[in-house]
Design an enzyme around this catalytic site. Structure first.
Site, short mmCIF file in Angstrom:
data_model
loop_
_atom_site.label_atom_id
_atom_site.label_comp_id
_atom_site.label_asym_id
_atom_site.label_seq_id
_atom_site.Cartn_x
_atom_site.Cartn_y
_atom_site.Cartn_z
CB CYS A 1 11.25 25.25 -18.84
SG CYS A 1 10.94 25.23 -17.07
CB CYS B 1 16.38 28.07 -22.56
SG CYS B 1 16.73 29.72 -21.91
CG HIS B 2 15.51 23.65 -21.76
ND1 HIS B 2 16.77 23.14 -21.85
CD2 HIS B 2 15.44 24.28 -20.56
CE1 HIS B 2 17.46 23.42 -20.73
NE2 HIS B 2 16.66 24.11 -19.93
CB CYS C 1 16.98 26.44 -14.95
SG CYS C 1 18.02 25.55 -16.12
CB CYS D 1 14.44 -3.37 4.47
SG CYS D 1 13.86 -3.31 6.18
NE ARG E 1 8.44 4.77 0.58
CZ ARG E 1 8.52 4.49 1.88
NH1 ARG E 1 8.90 5.40 2.74
NH2 ARG E 1 8.21 3.29 2.32
CB CYS F 1 12.96 4.47 4.59
SG CYS F 1 12.17 3.33 3.45
#
Lengths: 158, 283
Positions: free
Chosen positions: B99, B102-103, B136, B202, B240, B244
């Site tokens: 990563c 490039c960044h 990417c 909820c 998550r 739920c």
């Protein structure tokens, strides 16, 4: 001869008990959402009803409702109202209706319908996250609903 | 008269056991005595009529849990950020790139997490930040993509969240993203499962109330990925959501599914104005 008669009587009474068991789809509601007729024809057992209400695996009513009648159950929720005096506010048929399908009494309520098997969106197989299969049934049995009704009927203020 | 008195009594009885803990608390969140986190903000315009104020889940947790997020040395989620930093600098794939190739420094990504999920012109769909990372990896690095909420996805998302902490969530809900956002909104308000509950049942209608010992929050996701004491790991938003929906006794959607991408965009937009807070600490 006597034995045969006895057996016949036993068969008949068992048969009539079956006949009085109402399937979830056949429950008759009044206009206001009450259910006048017992779901089983067998009187509810209040003690059983209490156990069902505080059991996470059964009614789990304590998740949302507090009640002095089961004050030993720790951390009752407060999403729903306290059940103290609930039998002063509702009669037996109304309580049976609210348990069976609360939405016919309170439109839009978050309370689950305990004796209903159809009309759900993406019904699952209990808490597995997978789709419902042939084992799909109501949250409580007809007799369990009657037991809870019997316990609720003991919750009077005066 | 009798009825009124009874109503009053039951109202008082209801309020008593939870007095002082029914609502979100008034604490303030500053991380490392440095990063100020906006944990309460006026609700974005699209929530008119639904909510006046948006509130981070941090306010609904006990003081001890809250404190864990106030110092990076006490926040177990920061271990994943370290892993994410290693991944950031790891050369992988056919192009011999990381990563960082490039960044540059990961800190240069400050502000990126705040605007995701976001429409991607080339792909012509809404991308979650995990999807953008995979884009990417596949197209720039020639590396294998990670599965949603698995492998490097969560540590990388945690890293990208951490460098945006304190910046306001600001996901776009109009333009090309609008149809996905509408889909997410529809899912948010759809009651599912045998318990027949929607997200809103909820987290909009009952936040601040208790389900047994669980204090219901607004279900904001500005703090994701979230370290949960319950499972002792960092959790992604889709995982998550799945938990739920499973708990409504429904057939769930899968992490990475179009439904959860849409739901992530919609739920993120409900937190527009709150600070990016991940990796947060919750129950």
């Amino acid at each position: 001869m006597r034995i045969t008669t006895l057996a016949l009587v036993a068969t008949l009474s068992a048969g009539s008990a079956y006949a009085e068991m109402v399937a979830p789809a056949d429950v008759k509601f009044t206009e206001d959402g009450a259910v006048e007729m017992s779901l089983t024809g067998v009187a509810g057992n209040a003690e059983e009803g209490k156990a069902i209400m505080v059991s996470k695996k059964l009614g789990n009513c304590v998740a949302c409702h507090a009640a002095s009648a089961y004050s030993e159950a720790a951390f009752p929720g407060n999403v729903g109202p306290s059940l103290d005096g609930v039998a002063d506010r509702w009669n037996q048929a109304e309580l049976r209706g609210i348990l069976t399908n609360s939405k016919l009494t309170y439109e839009g309520t978050v309370m689950p319908a305990y004796y209903k098997v159809d009309g759900f969106t993406r019904p699952g197989n209990a808490y597995t996250g997978k789709a419902a299969d042939d084992s799909f049934g109501p949250l409580l049995s007809a007799q369990q609903v009657e037991d809870v009704v019997a316990f609720l009927m003991t919750m009077k203020d005066g | 008269m009798n009825f009124k008195t009874m109503s009053l009594i039951s109202a008082v009885a209801l309020a008593l056991p939870t007095l002082g803990m029914a609502d979100a608390d008034d604490d303030t969140l500053v991380i490392n005595e440095e990063i100020k986190i906006v944990t309460k903000a006026p609700a974005p315009a699209h929530l008119d009529g639904a909510l006046d104020e948006v509130i981070s889940g941090w306010h609904f947790r006990a003081d001890g849990t809250q404190a864990m997020e106030m110092d990076d040395f006490d926040n177990p989620g920061m271990l994943a950020v370290e892993t994410g930093e290693e991944l950031w600098n790891t050369v992988e794939g056919s192009e011999d790139k990381s990563c960082a190739s490039c960044h540059g420094d990961s800190a240069s990504m400050a502000g990126v997490k705040a605007v995701y999920p976001k429409w991607n012109d080339a792909a012509e769909e809404v991308y979650t930040i995990q999807m953008q990372v995979n884009d990417c990896r596949e197209n720039r690095m020639g590396a294998e993509p990670w599965k949603t909420d698995k492998g490097g996805s969560i540590p990388m998302e945690a890293l990208l969240a951490s460098v945006s902490r304190g910046m306001p969530v600001n996901v776009a809900i109009d333009g090309p993203a609008q149809a996905t956002w509408e889909h997410g909104k529809e899912l948010y308000y759809t009651r599912t499962g045998q318990l027949d509950l929607s997200c809103a049942s909820c987290h909009e209608d009952n936040y601040g109330n208790m389900i047994r010992a669980d204090h219901l929050s607004q279900g904001q996701i500005n703090g994701f990925p979230t370290y949960r004491l319950k499972n002792a790991k960092l959790n992604g938003a889709h995982s998550r959501f799945k938990g739920c929906i499973r708990d409504t006794r429904a057939e769930t959607y899968s992490p990475g599914s179009p439904e959860f991408v849409a739901l992530e965009l919609y739920v993120a937009s409900r937190g527009n104005g709150l600070s990016v807070e991940g990796p947060s600490v919750r129950n």
